[in-house]
Design a protein around this motif. Structure first.
Motif, PDB file in Angstrom:
ATOM      1  N   LYS A  46      21.982  -5.592 -17.802  1.00 37.94           N
ATOM      2  CA  LYS A  46      20.993  -6.578 -18.225  1.00 37.94           C
ATOM      3  C   LYS A  46      21.572  -7.986 -18.166  1.00 37.94           C
ATOM      4  CE  LYS A  46      17.813  -7.586 -22.052  1.00 37.94           C
ATOM      5  NZ  LYS A  46      17.384  -7.181 -23.421  1.00 37.94           N
ATOM      6  N   ALA A  47      22.839  -8.122 -18.551  1.00 35.48           N
ATOM      7  CA  ALA A  47      23.482  -9.432 -18.521  1.00 35.48           C
ATOM      8  C   ALA A  47      23.644  -9.934 -17.088  1.00 35.48           C
ATOM      9  CB  ALA A  47      24.841  -9.362 -19.208  1.00 35.48           C
ATOM     10  N   ARG A  82      22.066 -13.510 -12.567  1.00 38.05           N
ATOM     11  CA  ARG A  82      21.550 -13.668 -11.208  1.00 38.05           C
ATOM     12  C   ARG A  82      20.224 -14.408 -11.198  1.00 38.05           C
ATOM     13  NH1 ARG A  82      22.814  -8.261  -7.570  1.00 38.05           N
ATOM     14  NH2 ARG A  82      25.097  -8.405  -7.703  1.00 38.05           N
ATOM     15  N   GLN A  83      19.393 -14.140 -12.188  1.00 35.94           N
ATOM     16  CA  GLN A  83      18.077 -14.775 -12.216  1.00 35.94           C
ATOM     17  C   GLN A  83      18.157 -16.286 -12.356  1.00 35.94           C
ATOM     18  OE1 GLN A  83      16.501 -12.368 -15.460  1.00 35.94           O
ATOM     19  NE2 GLN A  83      15.030 -11.380 -14.093  1.00 35.94           N
ATOM     20  N   ALA A  96      25.872 -15.818  -8.526  1.00 41.58           N
ATOM     21  CA  ALA A  96      26.254 -14.606  -7.802  1.00 41.58           C
ATOM     22  C   ALA A  96      27.127 -13.845  -8.796  1.00 41.58           C
ATOM     23  CB  ALA A  96      27.039 -14.950  -6.546  1.00 41.58           C
ATOM     24  N   ALA A  97      26.641 -12.735  -9.321  1.00 43.88           N
ATOM     25  CA  ALA A  97      27.318 -12.074 -10.443  1.00 43.88           C
ATOM     26  C   ALA A  97      27.409 -10.574 -10.211  1.00 43.88           C
ATOM     27  CB  ALA A  97      26.565 -12.350 -11.749  1.00 43.88           C
ATOM     28  N   TRP A  98      28.534 -10.016 -10.682  1.00 41.63           N
ATOM     29  CA  TRP A  98      28.765  -8.582 -10.546  1.00 41.63           C
ATOM     30  C   TRP A  98      29.462  -8.031 -11.796  1.00 41.63           C
ATOM     31  CZ3 TRP A  98      30.177 -12.178  -6.850  1.00 41.63           C
ATOM     32  CH2 TRP A  98      29.512 -12.120  -5.609  1.00 41.63           C
ATOM     33  N   LYS A 132      18.864  -5.846  -8.343  1.00 39.97           N
ATOM     34  CA  LYS A 132      18.196  -6.569  -7.268  1.00 39.97           C
ATOM     35  C   LYS A 132      17.265  -7.623  -7.860  1.00 39.97           C
ATOM     36  CE  LYS A 132      20.229  -3.776  -4.466  1.00 39.97           C
ATOM     37  NZ  LYS A 132      21.476  -4.244  -3.815  1.00 39.97           N
ATOM     38  N   VAL A 133      17.544  -8.871  -7.547  1.00 42.95           N
ATOM     39  CA  VAL A 133      16.688  -9.971  -7.981  1.00 42.95           C
ATOM     40  C   VAL A 133      16.531 -10.938  -6.817  1.00 42.95           C
ATOM     41  CG1 VAL A 133      17.550  -9.779 -10.356  1.00 42.95           C
ATOM     42  CG2 VAL A 133      18.576 -11.451  -8.806  1.00 42.95           C
ATOM     43  N   LYS A 134      15.582 -11.839  -6.926  1.00 40.87           N
ATOM     44  CA  LYS A 134      15.430 -12.880  -5.915  1.00 40.87           C
ATOM     45  C   LYS A 134      16.626 -13.806  -6.006  1.00 40.87           C
ATOM     46  CE  LYS A 134      12.336 -16.566  -4.336  1.00 40.87           C
ATOM     47  NZ  LYS A 134      11.060 -17.308  -4.604  1.00 40.87           N
TER      48      LYS A 134
END
Length: 281
Positions: A204-205, A210-211, A215-217, A268-270
């Motif tokens: 969720k974080a 990303r939203q 660029a996060a992982w 997956k997000v825009k």
């Protein structure tokens, strides 16, 4: 609510591309303006400069072609870029040419990485006759209660991710850390932040980060020699290091940002920048 409230605002520093002390009024870029050549959208140019060098082809970032071409024409007019590369694709040749231009202004180090900054792009426009619109500024450096440092733009993004996720995030490593062997250079410049996953919903974080334009992982223990954490790079931060910039390129390509080049394993997000997110919310 937040665990990262700033305790002191450090002296504001120039984002990559702002005029260094060594630049002088005699620089060719400070000459009188040429005939007007329209405008260049900085947001589009920076996004292209972050994405194009890592593409397997010379496709053009949507909406960026005209602005990038004007930048390339200006570099070619200065003899820094071959005409054949004036194509709207901000590839490695354009990056090298822009870095050469930055060095001609007196920049060095991360400020001459080939990633356009607000100051250098404005100077290029002044000499080439174009205006710069949608300017990106990263703001000054802020020291958090933890002692870690983020620039204002990254901190604003971070706090917005907290807000939309409802999760209190804790920074474990900030930006501008210098040469940190454990980070492979990704935290040398701005826009980089590592976050603890202890006691939170990491998926969720990461989605919230990303939203808002990171660029996060979620980095797990089986991926490397590190404790589990979230690694995030602010897209279009003009202070980022080349290593961090490559990770943004990997993110756009659907990769995990690691040396393995494995597929992206995150939500997956825009894919958006902070500026795009703010305009849509």
């Amino acid at each position: 609510m937040r665990k990262i409230a700033a305790t002191a605002l450090l002296t504001a520093v120039a984002a990559a591309g702002l005029a260094p002390a060594t630049a002088t009024a005699s620089d060719p870029s400070t000459a009188g303006p040429a005939a007007k050549a329209g405008s260049v959208n900085m947001e589009k140019v920076v996004k292209a400069a972050m994405w194009d060098p890592y593409k397997p082809n010379t496709s053009i970032v949507p909406g960026a072609g005209k602005s990038v071409t004007k930048v390339e024409k200006a570099l070619a007019a200065k003899g820094m870029l071959a005409d054949k590369y004036v194509d709207g694709h901000f590839g490695t040749s354009t990056v090298s040419a822009y870095a050469k231009y930055q060095r001609s202004l007196g920049y060095s180090g991360l400020a001459a990485s080939g990633l356009p900054g607000k100051g250098s792009l404005t100077k290029l426009g002044r000499s080439a006759g174009f205006d710069v619109t949608r300017k990106i500024g990263v703001g000054g450096k802020v020291r958090l209660g933890s002692g870690d440092v983020l620039n204002r733009r990254t901190l604003d993004m971070y706090e917005e991710a907290e807000k939309i996720s409802g999760i209190d995030l804790t920074v474990t490593q900030g930006s501008y850390t210098g040469s940190n062997p454990g980070s492979a250079g990704t935290h040398d410049g701005g826009g980089a932040v590592d976050i603890s996953v202890r006691g939170i919903n990491a998926h969720k974080a990461v989605k919230a980060l990303r939203q808002v334009g990171f660029a996060a992982w979620h980095r797990t223990a089986d991926q490397g020699d590190w404790a589990p954490h979230i690694h995030a790079i602010a897209i279009s931060d003009t202070d980022v290091s080349p290593a961090a910039q490559k990770q943004v390129g990997d993110y756009f390509r659907g990769k995990n940002g690691l040396a393995s080049g494995a597929p992206d394993d995150g939500p997956k997000v825009k894919k958006v920048t902070w500026e795009e997110y703010r305009r849509s919310n």
